[in-house]
Design an enzyme around this catalytic site. Structure first.
Site, PDB file in Angstrom:
ATOM      1  N   HIS A   1     -23.595 -34.547 -58.627  1.00  0.00           N
ATOM      2  CA  HIS A   1     -24.693 -33.965 -59.398  1.00  0.00           C
ATOM      3  C   HIS A   1     -25.583 -33.070 -58.538  1.00  0.00           C
ATOM      4  CE1 HIS A   1     -28.618 -34.184 -61.575  1.00  0.00           C
ATOM      5  NE2 HIS A   1     -27.871 -34.233 -62.665  1.00  0.00           N
TER       6      HIS A   1
ATOM      7  N   ASP B   1     -31.988 -35.767 -55.133  1.00  0.00           N
ATOM      8  CA  ASP B   1     -30.874 -36.069 -56.022  1.00  0.00           C
ATOM      9  C   ASP B   1     -29.960 -37.080 -55.337  1.00  0.00           C
ATOM     10  OD1 ASP B   1     -28.567 -35.519 -57.977  1.00  0.00           O
ATOM     11  OD2 ASP B   1     -30.042 -34.027 -58.614  1.00  0.00           O
TER      12      ASP B   1
ATOM     13  N   SER C   1     -30.917 -31.562 -66.546  1.00  0.00           N
ATOM     14  CA  SER C   1     -30.692 -31.480 -65.101  1.00  0.00           C
ATOM     15  C   SER C   1     -30.241 -30.085 -64.695  1.00  0.00           C
ATOM     16  CB  SER C   1     -29.619 -32.481 -64.662  1.00  0.00           C
ATOM     17  OG  SER C   1     -30.154 -33.754 -64.495  1.00  0.00           O
TER      18      SER C   1
END
Length: 703
Positions: free
Chosen positions: A262, A198, A442
């Site tokens: 994220h 990520d 996600s």
């Protein structure tokens, strides 16, 4: 203890409950875009271990999903073994530039005989594909494809959320992943490592002690946003893009936004510290997170991502130290438009063959996942997103390429339907620990990843295919009236308790331990084929073997099914190559590696030429002409011959060994009169050389 389950609420201090109730109320929403698009996400105050709500003064970052269909890099793979020896990259790039009439620059080598080249500026995919088509006209090019820029697949939030409903058992109106029953069986194993590929992970109280050493694979320092390229620091410096950057320059068109954090949110769902009376719970309470940074400002290149995938699974990557903490499952909450390319598929095949499960977000474009990558790749578990009611989240991609669905949040149905996990208060650079509600595929993907890590904690011998079967055979069916069907969202919603219970039931009857028999480890093989043999494993229904030319105790090629046979013949063995091999027994309850997991090896040595003799001039012969012909008999297996002639009687060649090819004679002229000459011939093949006459030099004298 299962945190946040009703029967354990009484065990949580009142101060913590109060703080949590406060935190679940209305909080900030921020418009993070500059184009008038609403890009809201909900942010919670930090709750410390004393149960006190810490006031925040900075609203959360917001990251609208961007389809960035431009790139300035192309991946080119060459046929054969052009990278096996020293390669002239200047000549390669020059040839590519000439055929495309585009100025290109060499960036770096990839695995699988591929390189990355860069254009002077980014172009749209139509222009890039035209350049690729020109590259494919070169016969030495195996394939070429755009080095696509991938991005996280989170859909921005726009409402508040109540709690972690997404973990609980399914009841009418709330369709969670059913974790509580799974935790009765296992809360994870510290020996299982989960890779989060990520934009990096930030230090957070809820992730303290839960990570192992990762790596930053972003090669371009502008995207990396940390002042350098690749290094061993996978921490997230932030991925914000300013309005000025979005207007012109390298990041033009990326979309202005604050930092998303994220990867930190994804990691919290998988493995936030649990049962600690603070913050949020994670799915796995024991296993470790391997942070692999591949995304930065505006996303990340495919070439960086595939290197991160390979490295996470313990495979070699050029210029990067070997990963000492091989991941058994990989989380890829990222993607972009376009079908799965060869670069992605090759990397995924390699890591799956090595025994690592790859789980991928389907994407957030409300479109067929078959048109998105890596969601459309084979050998992955592609995850669609459901909301609280068990319907497909309106943003979620769908289609036949989806293997399973999982809770990912749907804020369009109300303010309490998101995914709560770890975050940070910083809008650009990191600030304080925080928690936030996100929605997206996600967020659905780490639910599946966390449950896979629980399955592997129960039975570490499960293969990727067996993991997929367990997940798909033990689901929560979509409720009546759901917009998800088995045709577009997989067989159902992931069910942790059912899947972990099934895995736990299987381990009572795995195949028994067994051993390999031949070729013995350390032995030599003289032929181009060899038969691998092993003993029978009680309870095995089939066997799989792997053979490759690396010695890293990982299958870098493919596990091949041998059926019920206890032997398999392998061909095309190359002389001088050492081969490593392993066998595993398989049944419905798992796999068992031969020899307790130890790989064996053997070397192909080949057969040197057979013994032979020289014929004329005879040894000791006198009155030989100063122009004569040396002759000898045939040597079995020789592919060529070499001779040496000189005037020194020392049983060695003081001149030069000269090849005659396959001819068994050599014309000699210009010899000195009344002089003794000494000569020898040797047969040659790829396995070595054999001297004539057992190595005895012959002599003749000229007249």
């Amino acid at each position: 203890m299962k945190w946040f389950t009703p029967r354990y609420l009484a065990a949580i201090p009142v101060s913590v409950l109060v703080a949590l109730l406060v935190s679940f109320g209305p909080v900030w929403a921020q418009d993070g875009s500059d184009d008038g698009t609403q890009a809201n996400q909900i942010f919670l105050p930090v709750v410390n271990r004393a149960g006190e709500a810490i006031e925040q003064t900075v609203p959360p970052p917001a990251m609208p999903e961007i389809t960035f269909d431009r790139t300035d890099q192309i991946i080119v793979r060459y046929a054969g073994d052009v990278q096996a020896a020293a390669v002239d990259h200047i000549a390669q790039v020059s040839a590519l530039s000439a055929v495309t009439e585009v100025e290109l620059a060499f960036v770096r080598e990839l695995e699988d005989n591929a390189i990355v080249v860069k254009l002077e500026e980014a172009r749209d995919l139509a222009a890039i594909n035209a350049i690729v088509a020109d590259m494919l006209s070169l016969p030495e090019v195996d394939y070429a494809e755009p080095d696509l820029i991938m991005q996280t697949t989170r859909t921005p939030n726009d409402a508040t959320y109540a709690n972690q409903w997404h973990y609980f058992a399914s009841v009418a109106g709330t369709y969670g992943a059913n974790l509580p029953g799974a935790w009765d069986i296992t809360t994870g194993s510290a020996s299982i490592v989960v890779a989060v590929i990520d934009n990096g992970i930030l230090p957070h109280a809820e992730l303290a002690g839960r990570t192992v050493a990762g790596y930053d694979f972003i090669a371009d320092s502008r995207i990396a946003n940390d002042g350098n390229g690749r290094d061993n620091n996978p921490s997230d410096p932030g991925d914000w893009v300013t309005s000025a950057e979005n207007s012109s320059g390298f990041f033009a068109g990326c979309g202005a936004r604050n930092s998303s954090w994220h990867g930190t949110h994804v990691a919290g769902t998988i493995a936030a510290n649990s049962n600690n009376a603070a913050g949020v719970a994670g799915i796995n309470w024991q296993s470790k997170i391997l942070p692999v940074r591949v995304l930065g400002k505006c996303g990340g290149y495919t070439s960086d991502i595939v290197d991160g995938i390979r490295w996470a699974a313990g495979l070699s990557v050029r210029g990067v130290p070997v990963n000492a903490n091989r991941a058994r499952v990989i989380n890829l909450s990222l993607g972009g438009s376009g079908t799965c390319g060869s670069t992605y598929q090759n990397a995924i095949n390699a890591v799956v063959n090595a025994g690592t499960v790859v789980v991928v977000a389907a994407g957030n474009s409300n479109a067929n996942a078959a048109n998105y990558s890596p969601a459309s790749c084979a050998n992955v578990i592609t995850v669609a997103s459901t909301g609280r009611t068990g319907s497909r989240a309106p943003y979620s991609n769908y289609g036949a390429t989806v293997e399973i669905s999982a809770p990912g949040g749907d804020t369009s149905t109300g303010a309490s339907n998101g995914i709560l996990s770890t975050l940070n208060t910083g809008t650009t650079t990191p600030g304080a620990d925080a928690y936030a509600y996100y929605q997206g595929t996600s967020m659905a993907t780490p639910h599946v990843v966390g449950i896979v890590s629980l399955l592997l904690s129960v039975n570490p011998n499960l293969t990727p295919a067996q993991v997929t079967t367990l997940l798909q055979a033990n689901i929560t069916p979509f409720p009546a009236g759901s917009t998800c069907t088995t045709a577009n969202c997989g067989p159902g919603i992931v069910n942790a308790t059912a899947a972990v219970s099934a895995a736990n039931a299987q381990i009572s009857n795995p195949p028994s331990a067994f051993a390999k028999s031949s070729p013995a480890t350390g032995s030599s093989v003289t032929t181009a084929s060899a038969t691998l043999g092993w003993a029978a494993s009680v309870g095995a229904t089939s066997y799989q073997y792997c053979i490759d030319s690396t010695s890293n105790s990982v299958c870098d090629t493919t596990w091949t099914n041998a059926g019920s046979a206890t032997s398999a013949t392998v061909a095309n063995l190359q002389i001088g190559t050492t081969y490593s091999w392993q066998v595993r027994a398989v049944n419905a309850n798992g796999t068992v590696d031969a020899n307790g997991g130890s790989w064996w090896s053997f070397v192909r040595v080949g057969t040197p030429p057979g013994a032979f003799n020289q014929s004329s001039p005879g040894n000791g012969q006198a009155n030989v002409s100063v122009s004569t012909t040396l002759r000898w008999n045939a040597s079995t297996g020789a592919t060529s011959y070499e001779y040496c002639i000189d005037t020194t009687n020392n049983n060695s060649c003081d001149g030069t060994w000269r090849s005659t090819g396959t001819a068994r004679q050599a014309a000699i002229s210009g010899l000195a009169r009344r002089t003794s000459y000494y000569w020898l011939v040797r047969g040659v093949n790829s396995a070595g050389t054999t001297n004539a006459n057992g190595g005895t030099w012959w002599r003749f004298t000229t007249r």
